[in-house]
Design a protein around this motif. Sequence first.
Motif, PDB file in Angstrom:
ATOM      1  N   LYS A 113       0.839  -1.202   0.000  1.00 39.67           N
ATOM      2  CA  LYS A 113       0.000   0.000   0.000  1.00 39.67           C
ATOM      3  C   LYS A 113       0.873   1.249   0.000  1.00 39.67           C
ATOM      4  O   LYS A 113       1.848   1.337   0.740  1.00 39.67           O
ATOM      5  CB  LYS A 113      -0.916   0.000   1.227  1.00 39.67           C
ATOM      6  N   GLY A 114       0.518   2.202  -0.849  1.00 42.14           N
ATOM      7  CA  GLY A 114       1.291   3.435  -0.964  1.00 42.14           C
ATOM      8  C   GLY A 114       2.461   3.340  -1.922  1.00 42.14           C
ATOM      9  O   GLY A 114       3.059   4.359  -2.275  1.00 42.14           O
ATOM     10  N   ARG A 115       2.808   2.126  -2.345  1.00 43.44           N
ATOM     11  CA  ARG A 115       3.921   1.945  -3.289  1.00 43.44           C
ATOM     12  C   ARG A 115       3.435   1.408  -4.631  1.00 43.44           C
ATOM     13  O   ARG A 115       3.974   1.773  -5.670  1.00 43.44           O
ATOM     14  CB  ARG A 115       4.960   0.992  -2.711  1.00 43.44           C
ATOM     15  N   PHE A 116       2.450   0.519  -4.608  1.00 45.62           N
ATOM     16  CA  PHE A 116       1.941  -0.104  -5.826  1.00 45.62           C
ATOM     17  C   PHE A 116       0.564   0.457  -6.148  1.00 45.62           C
ATOM     18  O   PHE A 116      -0.220   0.770  -5.247  1.00 45.62           O
ATOM     19  CB  PHE A 116       1.811  -1.613  -5.648  1.00 45.62           C
ATOM     20  N   THR A 117       0.280   0.546  -7.447  1.00 44.17           N
ATOM     21  CA  THR A 117      -1.039   0.987  -7.900  1.00 44.17           C
ATOM     22  C   THR A 117      -1.524   0.063  -9.002  1.00 44.17           C
ATOM     23  O   THR A 117      -0.832  -0.128 -10.010  1.00 44.17           O
ATOM     24  CB  THR A 117      -0.993   2.415  -8.440  1.00 44.17           C
ATOM     25  N   ILE A 118      -2.700  -0.522  -8.794  1.00 46.03           N
ATOM     26  CA  ILE A 118      -3.315  -1.359  -9.827  1.00 46.03           C
ATOM     27  C   ILE A 118      -4.338  -0.517 -10.578  1.00 46.03           C
ATOM     28  O   ILE A 118      -5.051   0.303  -9.981  1.00 46.03           O
ATOM     29  CB  ILE A 118      -3.959  -2.622  -9.216  1.00 46.03           C
ATOM     30  N   SER A 119      -4.404  -0.726 -11.870  1.00 46.05           N
ATOM     31  CA  SER A 119      -5.370   0.005 -12.693  1.00 46.05           C
ATOM     32  C   SER A 119      -5.776  -0.889 -13.862  1.00 46.05           C
ATOM     33  O   SER A 119      -5.147  -1.927 -14.115  1.00 46.05           O
ATOM     34  CB  SER A 119      -4.785   1.316 -13.195  1.00 46.05           C
ATOM     35  N   GLY A 120      -6.832  -0.480 -14.553  1.00 43.34           N
ATOM     36  CA  GLY A 120      -7.304  -1.265 -15.677  1.00 43.34           C
ATOM     37  C   GLY A 120      -7.843  -0.375 -16.777  1.00 43.34           C
ATOM     38  O   GLY A 120      -8.090   0.815 -16.554  1.00 43.34           O
ATOM     39  N   ASP A 121      -8.007  -0.962 -17.940  1.00 43.82           N
ATOM     40  CA  ASP A 121      -8.517  -0.175 -19.060  1.00 43.82           C
ATOM     41  C   ASP A 121     -10.048  -0.249 -19.110  1.00 43.82           C
ATOM     42  O   ASP A 121     -10.659  -1.107 -18.479  1.00 43.82           O
ATOM     43  CB  ASP A 121      -7.898  -0.653 -20.367  1.00 43.82           C
ATOM     44  N   ASN A 122     -10.653   0.634 -19.892  1.00 41.18           N
ATOM     45  CA  ASN A 122     -12.115   0.686 -19.962  1.00 41.18           C
ATOM     46  C   ASN A 122     -12.710  -0.560 -20.611  1.00 41.18           C
ATOM     47  O   ASN A 122     -13.875  -0.887 -20.379  1.00 41.18           O
ATOM     48  CB  ASN A 122     -12.563   1.932 -20.721  1.00 41.18           C
ATOM     49  N   VAL A 140      -4.945  -5.127 -17.300  1.00 45.20           N
ATOM     50  CA  VAL A 140      -4.685  -4.636 -15.954  1.00 45.20           C
ATOM     51  C   VAL A 140      -3.206  -4.296 -15.848  1.00 45.20           C
ATOM     52  O   VAL A 140      -2.358  -4.946 -16.475  1.00 45.20           O
ATOM     53  CB  VAL A 140      -5.108  -5.678 -14.892  1.00 45.20           C
ATOM     54  N   TYR A 141      -2.926  -3.254 -15.091  1.00 46.53           N
ATOM     55  CA  TYR A 141      -1.558  -2.788 -14.907  1.00 46.53           C
ATOM     56  C   TYR A 141      -1.207  -2.808 -13.413  1.00 46.53           C
ATOM     57  O   TYR A 141      -2.083  -2.709 -12.554  1.00 46.53           O
ATOM     58  CB  TYR A 141      -1.413  -1.354 -15.420  1.00 46.53           C
ATOM     59  N   LEU A 142       0.076  -2.903 -13.152  1.00 44.34           N
ATOM     60  CA  LEU A 142       0.561  -2.767 -11.781  1.00 44.34           C
ATOM     61  C   LEU A 142       1.771  -1.848 -11.812  1.00 44.34           C
ATOM     62  O   LEU A 142       2.844  -2.253 -12.278  1.00 44.34           O
ATOM     63  CB  LEU A 142       0.929  -4.115 -11.173  1.00 44.34           C
ATOM     64  N   GLN A 143       1.582  -0.625 -11.367  1.00 42.78           N
ATOM     65  CA  GLN A 143       2.676   0.315 -11.249  1.00 42.78           C
ATOM     66  C   GLN A 143       3.335   0.105  -9.901  1.00 42.78           C
ATOM     67  O   GLN A 143       2.674   0.216  -8.863  1.00 42.78           O
ATOM     68  CB  GLN A 143       2.171   1.757 -11.358  1.00 42.78           C
ATOM     69  N   MET A 144       4.621  -0.221  -9.925  1.00 45.25           N
ATOM     70  CA  MET A 144       5.341  -0.527  -8.693  1.00 45.25           C
ATOM     71  C   MET A 144       6.445   0.507  -8.489  1.00 45.25           C
ATOM     72  O   MET A 144       7.352   0.616  -9.316  1.00 45.25           O
ATOM     73  CB  MET A 144       5.948  -1.928  -8.782  1.00 45.25           C
ATOM     74  N   ASN A 145       6.334   1.263  -7.427  1.00 44.73           N
ATOM     75  CA  ASN A 145       7.318   2.287  -7.082  1.00 44.73           C
ATOM     76  C   ASN A 145       8.011   1.935  -5.769  1.00 44.73           C
ATOM     77  O   ASN A 145       7.529   1.088  -5.016  1.00 44.73           O
ATOM     78  CB  ASN A 145       6.636   3.654  -6.955  1.00 44.73           C
TER      79      ASN A 145
END
Length: 122
Positions: free
Chosen positions: A64-73, A78-83
């Motif tokens: 939490k606070g480092r990774f962001t999951i998102s998806g297309d319409n 699905v994406y996973l942005q990992m910081n």
Amino acid sequence: QVHLVESGGGLVQTGGSLKLSCVASRAFGTYGMAWFRQAPGKEREFVAAIRWSGFNTYYRDSVKGRFTISGDNAKTTVYLQMNSLKPEDTAIYYCADSKWGTGWPRGEYDYWGQGTQVTVSS
């Protein structure tokens, strides 16, 4: 038949970032998609999930606070942005697709990708 194909893994230094992608080839909608990971010698664990209805997201505490999951319409990618990656994030990351949402978000998934390796060096 459903195919999930992940991409975006690689080698990164501690504190770096990576973005994973997963494309689902299917002709029907699903409840949601998720990312799991498995480190050497450990069991597979839930990382994050997105429910298509409302695009609600869910995370394990350690990301939490480092990774962001998102998806297309289209609700097929699905994406996973990992910081701020850490060595303990090193694992094979798997994309998963849940047709009915059974046990959501950590429960049963019907389709799985082959995985993509993420390695974080210290």
